[in-house]
Write an enzyme that holds these catalytic residues in place. Structure first.
Site, PDB file in Angstrom:
ATOM      1  N   CYS A 130      37.847  31.294  50.194  1.00  0.00           N
ATOM      2  CA  CYS A 130      39.162  30.870  50.688  1.00  0.00           C
ATOM      3  C   CYS A 130      40.098  32.047  50.950  1.00  0.00           C
ATOM      4  O   CYS A 130      40.829  32.064  51.949  1.00  0.00           O
ATOM      5  CB  CYS A 130      39.797  29.883  49.711  1.00  0.00           C
ATOM      6  SG  CYS A 130      39.671  30.352  47.977  1.00  0.00           S
ATOM      7  N   HIS A 242      47.178  30.068  48.457  1.00  0.00           N
ATOM      8  CA  HIS A 242      46.872  31.446  48.084  1.00  0.00           C
ATOM      9  C   HIS A 242      47.781  32.405  48.859  1.00  0.00           C
ATOM     10  O   HIS A 242      48.045  32.193  50.057  1.00  0.00           O
ATOM     11  CB  HIS A 242      45.424  31.796  48.418  1.00  0.00           C
ATOM     12  CG  HIS A 242      44.403  31.159  47.528  1.00  0.00           C
ATOM     13  ND1 HIS A 242      44.722  30.364  46.453  1.00  0.00           N
ATOM     14  CD2 HIS A 242      43.035  31.220  47.565  1.00  0.00           C
ATOM     15  CE1 HIS A 242      43.597  29.959  45.860  1.00  0.00           C
ATOM     16  NE2 HIS A 242      42.577  30.457  46.517  1.00  0.00           N
TER      17      HIS A 242
END
Length: 348
Positions: A130, A242
């Site tokens: 990711c 993130h």
């Protein structure tokens, strides 16, 4: 005329997001199958305006579907992906199991769509980590304009990167601390509530973690093996999203204004960059969104031809489920796959 699709790991965070995004992007699906381990057999998941029951992976006939979105972890993928590929469908795998396999393309559609030509070698396409996915989306247009020679990346990764258990641990610890309860870590190595943990994954002999190694290995495979990259991965008490602090060195001067202009025209990127109190993006802002956001583009005065920037994205979306569905779109658009009920082309 659409595809017959199976999602392995449909009860997890990413599996549920895959179901949502397939509907949001109007990917042509004729049949949808939710597949999971035996213990989740019969569990219902939402698909559009209805629910479907999970089927046991051990008993499911994968030869009857066209595409399998795999999001059940590396061990399950290593056990099943090659078997499924040999049965006919293409597997889009969200784990790390096949990312380094030279016969398996590792794809971020905005960055290296041409790699889809290798999808039929094993009938497996790998989704990157990711953090890597959002990084290379931001780096690609800059690298095309002025070659990146070195990158220093510090990640601030949300607990959803560790699955539902990670989100539960942050929630339960937060409640426990406010209520003077037990905040003993169970999943993470240290307390995550009101804390940061400067390691993700397992330590290697060189002092880096395997999460950090994934980022440079995958960036080299997707973008350019000649970029020198060093990474520090940090877990932070954020539920979804993130963030990355990125410092780049180029082979020629590139100004912040030029970088902003390049990124504004880049696919999958949104530039939010004003020198104001709200002129940048945070994980809360990016949650539920598709874009990779870039903020705080500025000159790095400590090196020649250097820039620093801030990159944020929803890790359950672009970092996982969205990228997987975009790969499915790419497979369809290029004619790499055709639905068993006929052919319909869609635009990415």
């Amino acid at each position: 005329m659409g595809y017959k699709v199976a999602i392995v790991g449909a009860t997890g965070n990413v599996g549920r997001e895959m179901l949502n995004i397939l509907e949001e992007l109007e990917f042509p699906v004729d049949e949808m199958h939710a597949v999971a381990s035996r213990k989740s057999r019969g569990v219902e998941v939402a698909w559009g305006d209805r629910t479907i029951k999970c089927q046991d992976i051990e008993a499911f006939d994968f030869s009857k579907v066209d595409i399998v979105l795999m999001s059940a972890g590396g061990d399950v993928s290593r056990q099943w992906s090659e078997k499924i590929g040999k049965a006919g469908p293409i597997v889009i795998d969200n784990s790390s199991a096949f990312r380094k396999d030279p016969d398996v393309p590792l794809i971020v559609p905005e960055v290296n769509p041409d790699a889809i030509k290798d999808a039929r070698k094993k009938n497996i396409v790998a989704n990157p980590n990711c953090s890597t996915a959002q990084l290379v989306v931001a780096l690609k247009p800059l690298h095309d304009a002025a070659k990146i020679t070195r990158a220093v990346v510090s990640t601030y990764q949300s607990v959803s990167g560790a699955g539902k258990e990670g989100m539960d641990e942050l929630w339960n610890q937060t409640k426990a601390i406010y209520g003077l309860g037990d905040a003993t870590p169970k999943l993470f190595p240290k307390q995550i509530a009101f804390n940061v943990i400067p390691m993700i994954g397992s330590f290697r002999d060189d002092g880096y973690t395997d999460e950090e190694a994934k980022m440079w290995d995958e960036t080299h495979k997707i973008l350019d093996p000649d970029i020198r990259l060093t990474v520090t991965c940090v877990r932070v008490p954020v539920f979804v999203g993130h963030s990355e602090a990125v410092t780049l060195e180029f082979d020629r001067p590139i100004s912040p204004d030029e970088a902003r202009a390049i990124l504004r025209d880049a696919p999958g990127v949104m530039v939010i960059d004003k020198q104001e109190h709200d002129g940048y993006i945070t994980p809360v802002d990016a949650s539920g969104e598709h874009a990779v956001y870039v903020s705080r583009i500025r000159k790095d005065h400590t090196v020649e031809n250097g820039l620093s920037l801030w990159v944020v994205s929803d890790n359950l979306r672009k970092g996982a489920a969205l990228n997987a569905v975009q790969i499915a779109q790419l497979l369809d658009e290029t004619g790499t796959i055709k639905p068993s009920s006929g052919y319909r082309s869609i635009t990415v």
